[in-house]
Scaffold this motif. Structure first.
Motif, short mmCIF file in Angstrom:
data_model
loop_
_atom_site.label_atom_id
_atom_site.label_comp_id
_atom_site.label_asym_id
_atom_site.label_seq_id
_atom_site.Cartn_x
_atom_site.Cartn_y
_atom_site.Cartn_z
N ARG A 1 40.48 40.51 44.93
CA ARG A 1 39.21 41.20 44.68
C ARG A 1 39.46 42.46 43.87
NH1 ARG A 1 34.68 42.42 49.30
NH2 ARG A 1 33.40 43.91 48.15
N VAL A 2 38.57 42.73 42.91
CA VAL A 2 38.62 43.95 42.11
C VAL A 2 37.26 44.63 42.21
CG1 VAL A 2 39.05 44.99 39.86
CG2 VAL A 2 40.27 42.91 40.52
N THR A 3 37.25 45.92 42.54
CA THR A 3 35.99 46.67 42.62
C THR A 3 36.12 47.98 41.84
OG1 THR A 3 36.66 47.82 44.66
CG2 THR A 3 35.48 45.74 44.90
N GLY A 4 35.03 48.35 41.16
CA GLY A 4 34.97 49.65 40.51
C GLY A 4 35.94 49.85 39.38
N SER A 5 36.25 48.79 38.62
CA SER A 5 37.20 48.92 37.52
C SER A 5 36.57 49.64 36.34
CB SER A 5 37.69 47.53 37.08
OG SER A 5 38.45 47.62 35.89
N GLY A 6 37.34 50.50 35.68
CA GLY A 6 36.88 51.12 34.45
C GLY A 6 37.03 50.18 33.26
N GLY A 7 37.74 49.10 33.42
CA GLY A 7 37.89 48.08 32.38
C GLY A 7 37.42 46.74 32.92
N TYR A 8 38.24 45.70 32.73
CA TYR A 8 37.94 44.39 33.27
C TYR A 8 38.49 44.25 34.68
CZ TYR A 8 37.03 43.19 28.40
OH TYR A 8 36.53 43.15 27.12
N GLY A 9 37.94 43.31 35.42
CA GLY A 9 38.52 42.99 36.71
C GLY A 9 39.81 42.21 36.52
N PHE A 10 39.69 41.05 35.89
CA PHE A 10 40.85 40.23 35.52
C PHE A 10 40.87 40.13 34.00
CE2 PHE A 10 40.00 39.05 39.83
CZ PHE A 10 41.22 38.73 40.38
N HIS A 11 41.98 40.54 33.38
CA HIS A 11 42.10 40.50 31.93
C HIS A 11 43.32 39.64 31.59
CE1 HIS A 11 42.04 42.94 27.90
NE2 HIS A 11 41.78 41.66 27.74
N VAL A 12 43.07 38.44 31.12
CA VAL A 12 44.13 37.48 30.80
C VAL A 12 44.07 37.20 29.31
CG1 VAL A 12 45.12 35.22 31.29
CG2 VAL A 12 43.91 36.46 33.10
N CYS B 1 44.63 40.18 47.93
CA CYS B 1 44.86 41.58 47.59
C CYS B 1 43.61 42.19 46.96
CB CYS B 1 46.03 41.72 46.62
SG CYS B 1 47.64 41.32 47.37
N THR B 2 43.41 43.49 47.18
CA THR B 2 42.25 44.20 46.66
C THR B 2 42.70 45.33 45.76
OG1 THR B 2 40.94 43.70 48.63
CG2 THR B 2 40.21 45.55 47.27
N VAL B 3 42.12 45.39 44.57
CA VAL B 3 42.37 46.50 43.65
C VAL B 3 41.06 47.28 43.53
CG1 VAL B 3 43.06 47.19 41.34
CG2 VAL B 3 44.12 45.19 42.39
N ASP B 4 41.10 48.54 43.91
CA ASP B 4 39.89 49.36 43.93
C ASP B 4 40.01 50.51 42.93
OD1 ASP B 4 37.38 50.22 44.77
OD2 ASP B 4 38.25 51.61 46.22
N SER B 5 38.98 50.66 42.09
CA SER B 5 38.85 51.80 41.16
C SER B 5 40.00 51.95 40.18
CB SER B 5 38.68 53.10 41.95
OG SER B 5 37.56 53.01 42.81
N PRO B 6 40.49 50.87 39.55
CA PRO B 6 41.48 51.08 38.49
C PRO B 6 40.80 51.65 37.24
CG PRO B 6 40.87 48.77 38.57
CD PRO B 6 40.15 49.44 39.72
N ALA B 7 41.49 52.52 36.53
CA ALA B 7 40.92 53.09 35.31
C ALA B 7 40.81 52.04 34.21
CB ALA B 7 41.76 54.26 34.83
N GLU B 8 41.73 51.07 34.21
CA GLU B 8 41.70 50.00 33.22
C GLU B 8 41.49 48.67 33.96
OE1 GLU B 8 45.26 50.55 30.94
OE2 GLU B 8 44.67 52.56 30.31
#
Length: 811
Positions: A439-450, A415-422
């Motif tokens: 995959r995470v691209t263009g995050s305003g926060g962290y890509g993966f936050h655990v 799955c791809t998450v693109d441009s999350p604010a957080e």
């Protein structure tokens, strides 16, 4: 009106024997007519109960529609028991126990009939009858429009039910009609209804609207097929299924519904194809109970007018959405309760104000090749037992892509998450989850936050252009059990310039048990890397119980309240001393109910009560956390429990003060989420009975109702303390205290003026008691300032004295 004659054209075995006859009554004409004869009825009103038992033609005169009225005083005006042709008649009935037109046998053709009646039903078809009914109108404000019963059938073409006192069309006991291009509206009950085993209803190109009940209701093992139909402007749900009902909707439109667009329960099955659902006040699809199932293909659900999820699946039900679109809604898909399941394939979910997909209470969701965009949260797996799979999905332009909390354990693949604010993916509070090739691209926060040491698995994941970092693994602190924390393998990031510190290297290796990640994942934040930038505030010095009780005594009025509080404090203090002496102490419930009008000091007394309990060692801190409904109740299922938990946690060691608590249980609550806040609060009070004191407050009458409808809440509180309204003398004392505190004085006559003012002021809903006294003082100060500002060299008296003329006008 005069009754006309009936002309009967008698057809013989050959045209040479054809003849006509005139008859004075319809009954006589029918008696004389043979099979195939034509009865032409002259204009007039016929007070007869007609029975058509032969295959004749019964019609009004050409060119004069509605000129023939069949209107007996009671009984059934027209009964058809043969394959006759009946056309161009006006039928009126007055018997509330009988139909206006009864079709009992044969395959008659009924054309251009107008039925204006106050009967049990306008048209009733039963037994072996199979009529063809064309362009007929039923106006029956006293009963059912069209009833098909006892195995009856037939086809209704271009017919209209313009009003019905009950259902517009009712099918039961094995009836099975077909409706083509019909209109049913202004029914006081359901628009179309089918109930009972072997009952079936088919409708093509029909319109159902302006009904006080549901537009379509299928129950009790009945089946129905609707094609190219419109259901709109109902008062209740648009479509309702219950108890093993089966319904197929193809190319239909359901819209402008104040309640649920479609609601189904109790093992019902619904199939929707190329159907649109829009402008609904509650759920677009509401699916309940084990065995209940919805299959939607190429459907669109959008433009909600309420604050509820577009698709609601609960209590073990199943929903399948294939190639569907859900957009412009508060929440898109909520799946809750163990056994509930949603399968979503190749579908688009967009323009969602809150959560696109929410999975809670042990439910499961499977999303394949789906696209989620423009939502606050893409998907949220909320709690223990909740899970499922997101496979090859994209999540764009959200606040947070995917959230996993409280023991939920989904699998997220490719799955791809693109441009999350957080965060792209956020895991906390014991959430688990497996992330494979994400995959995470263009995050305003962290890509993966655990955080919290969650045992999450990340394999072959990738982050790019994440503002705060690609990966953040915040541990759960020194008490974290060994072997917890994320497991990370073959994950990469474009943050190649960030090197892990030695301290982090050990931590990650312990958590992941994989050294391959060390060179690829940015460092975890540690105390050395991120020192505190603000000094710790010194703890506030606690006061003795004697000092706090002194402040309580100094409050104006509230004599009965002070006695109640002192009595309670004495019980707690003596119980504490008995325990110290090795004696049994009486159990004292410390939770309280404060009732009374606004401005009577409830919040102030709650704050002092917390301080006193802290001084006695009963509470750790004694601080006050004040909340109301808006702080506890969220917009959707799950968020309310989280908000309530957060407020309770803030109050640990002190007092949780819930103002206007009755708002959590409104009289017309329906599915109001306030009940979720109450249930969560009751459980927290039970689980952490010594950690927090809870005080609920509000108007006296409303709080009595609140406690009466929530026995679980009422049982948690030891006593109710009533705060009476202040009298004029007490309000004067409050103003005097305010004046002294702000270095003002009341001039001669001002006290008398204030007493008269507080006596005369309206004591309605806007009256604020102590608040009103303080507002009055502030208004006097403003008027004083306007007056003294005009004096060039004011004296000390000018600057401090308040006069009666400084009083504001009465409201």
């Amino acid at each position: 009106m005069a009754q006309g004659t009936v002309q009967v054209t008698h057809t013989g075995t050959s045209r040479w024997r054809r003849r006509t006859g005139e008859y004075a009554s319809l009954a006589a004409a029918l008696e004389a007519a043979a099979e195939g004869d034509v009865l032409t009825v002259a204009p007039g009103t016929y007070r007869e109960n007609l029975v058509v038992a032969r295959s004749v033609t019964l019609r009004g005169p050409e060119g004069s529609p509605g000129s023939v009225r069949i209107a007996p005083l009671d009984g059934v005006p027209l009964t058809v028991r043969a394959s006759a042709i009946v056309q161009d008649l006006h039928v009126e009935g007055q018997d509330s126990a009988a139909p206006a037109l009864l079709v009992e046998d044969g395959a008659p053709e009924l054309t251009d009939l107008r039925i204006v009646t106050r009967s049990a039903s306008g048209i009733e078809v039963r037994g072996g009858a199979r009529p063809t009914v064309r362009r007929c109108t039923v106006d029956n404000p006293a009963g059912i429009g069209i009833a098909v019963l006892d195995g009856g059938g037939g086809v209704f073409e271009e017919c209209e039910v313009v009003s019905a006192g009950q259902a517009g069309v009712a099918v039961r006991d094995g009836g099975h009609p077909r409706l083509e291009r019909c209109r049913v509206h202004h029914a006081s009950g359901v628009g179309l209804s089918a109930t009972g085993e072997n009952s079936a209803l088919e409708a093509v190109g029909c319109e159902i609207y302006e009904t006080r009940g549901s537009g379509v209701q299928i129950t009790g093992r009945a089946t129905a097929h609707l094609t190219d139909c419109d259901v709109h402007r109902t008062t209740a749900d648009g479509v309702t299924l219950d108890t093993d009902a089966v319904l197929t909707l193809a190319d239909c439109r359901i819209h402008d519904i104040p309640e649920n667009a479609v609601d189904l329960r109790s093992r019902s099955v619904l199939t929707l194809t190329r159907t649109t659902v829009r402008q609904f006040g509650r759920n677009g699809l509401s699916v309940w109970d084990p065995g209940t199932r919805v299959d939607a293909n190429q459907c669109e659900i959008f433009d909600s007018t309420g604050d509820y999820p577009a698709v609601w699946v609960s209590d073990g039900a199943t929903a399948v959405l294939d190639s569907c679109r859900v957009h412009d809604v508060p929440d898109a898909l909520f799946v809750l309760d163990r056994g509930s399941r949603a399968d979503v394939v190749d579908s688009d979910i967009s323009q969602v104000r809150n959560t696109a997909v929410s999975v809670s209470d042990g439910a499961t969701a499977q999303l394949d090749d789906c696209r989620i965009r423009d939502a606050a949260t893409g998907a949220w797996f909320r709690d223990h037992g909740s899970g499922g799979t997101l496979n090859n999905c994209t999540v764009d332009a959200t606040q947070t892509g995917v959230i996993v909390t409280k023991g939920a354990d989904p699998t997220i693949e490719r799955c791809t998450v693109d441009s999350p604010a957080e965060a792209g993916f956020y895991v906390s509070a014991g959430g688990r989850g497996t992330f494979l090739g994400c995959r995470v691209t263009g995050s305003g926060g962290y890509g993966f936050h655990v955080i919290d040491g969650c045992r999450t698995t990340l394999k072959k994941c990738r982050t790019e252009r994440c503002a705060r970092g690609g990966y953040e693994f915040a541990d759960a602190g020194p008490d974290t059990a060994p072997g917890t924390g994320p497991v990370v393998e073959d994950c990469t990031s474009d943050e190649s310039s960030l090197k892990p510190s030695p301290a982090h290297e050990t931590a990650v290796e312990t958590a992941s048990q994989s050294t391959s990640v060390l060179g690829a994942i940015p460092t975890q934040r540690t105390a050395e890397q991120e020192p505190l930038i603000t000094a710790t505030e010194p703890e506030k010095e606690s006061r003795t119980s004697k000092a706090v009780l002194g402040e309580l005594d100094a409050l104006v009025g509230l004599d009965s309240v002070k006695r109640e509080v002192r009595s309670l404090i004495d019980m707690i203090e003596v119980g504490r001393r008995r325990q110290q002496a090795g004696l049994k102490a009486a159990s004292v419930k410390r939770h309280l109910v404060f009732t009374g009008s606004p401005g009577t000091g409830k919040t102030t007394v709650a704050r002092l009560y917390g301080e006193i309990l802290a001084s006695l060692g009963v509470l750790e801190k004694g601080h006050l956390v004040e909340v109301s409904r808006v702080d506890l109740v969220g917009e959707h299922i799950g968020s309310t429990a989280i908000r309530t938990q957060e407020s309770f946690d803030k109050a640990r060691g002190g007092v949780l003060f819930i103002d206007e608590a009755y708002a959590l249980s409104p009289e017309d609550s329906g599915r109001d989420f306030g009940k979720e806040a109450i249930d969560t609060l009751v459980k927290l009070m039970e689980d952490h009975r010594d950690a927090v004191v809870v005080i609920v407050a509000g108007y006296t009458a409303e709080m009595e109702r609140f406690l009466s409808v929530n026995p679980g809440v009422a049982s948690r509180f030891s006593r109710t303390i009533t705060f009476s309204d202040y009298n004029p003398e007490e309000l004067l004392r409050i103003v005097e205290q305010q004046a002294e505190e702000h270095e003002y004085r009341l001039a001669e006559g001002a006290s008398e003026g204030l007493t008269k003012y507080f006596t005369a002021i309206p004591k309605g809903a806007a009256f604020g008691n102590g608040r009103t006294a303080r507002q009055t003082f502030e208004a006097m100060v403003e008027r004083h300032a306007s007056r003294v500002a005009q004096v060039e060299e004011p004296s000390t008296d000018d600057l401090t004295l308040l006069y009666a003329e400084d009083l504001p006008e009465l409201p």
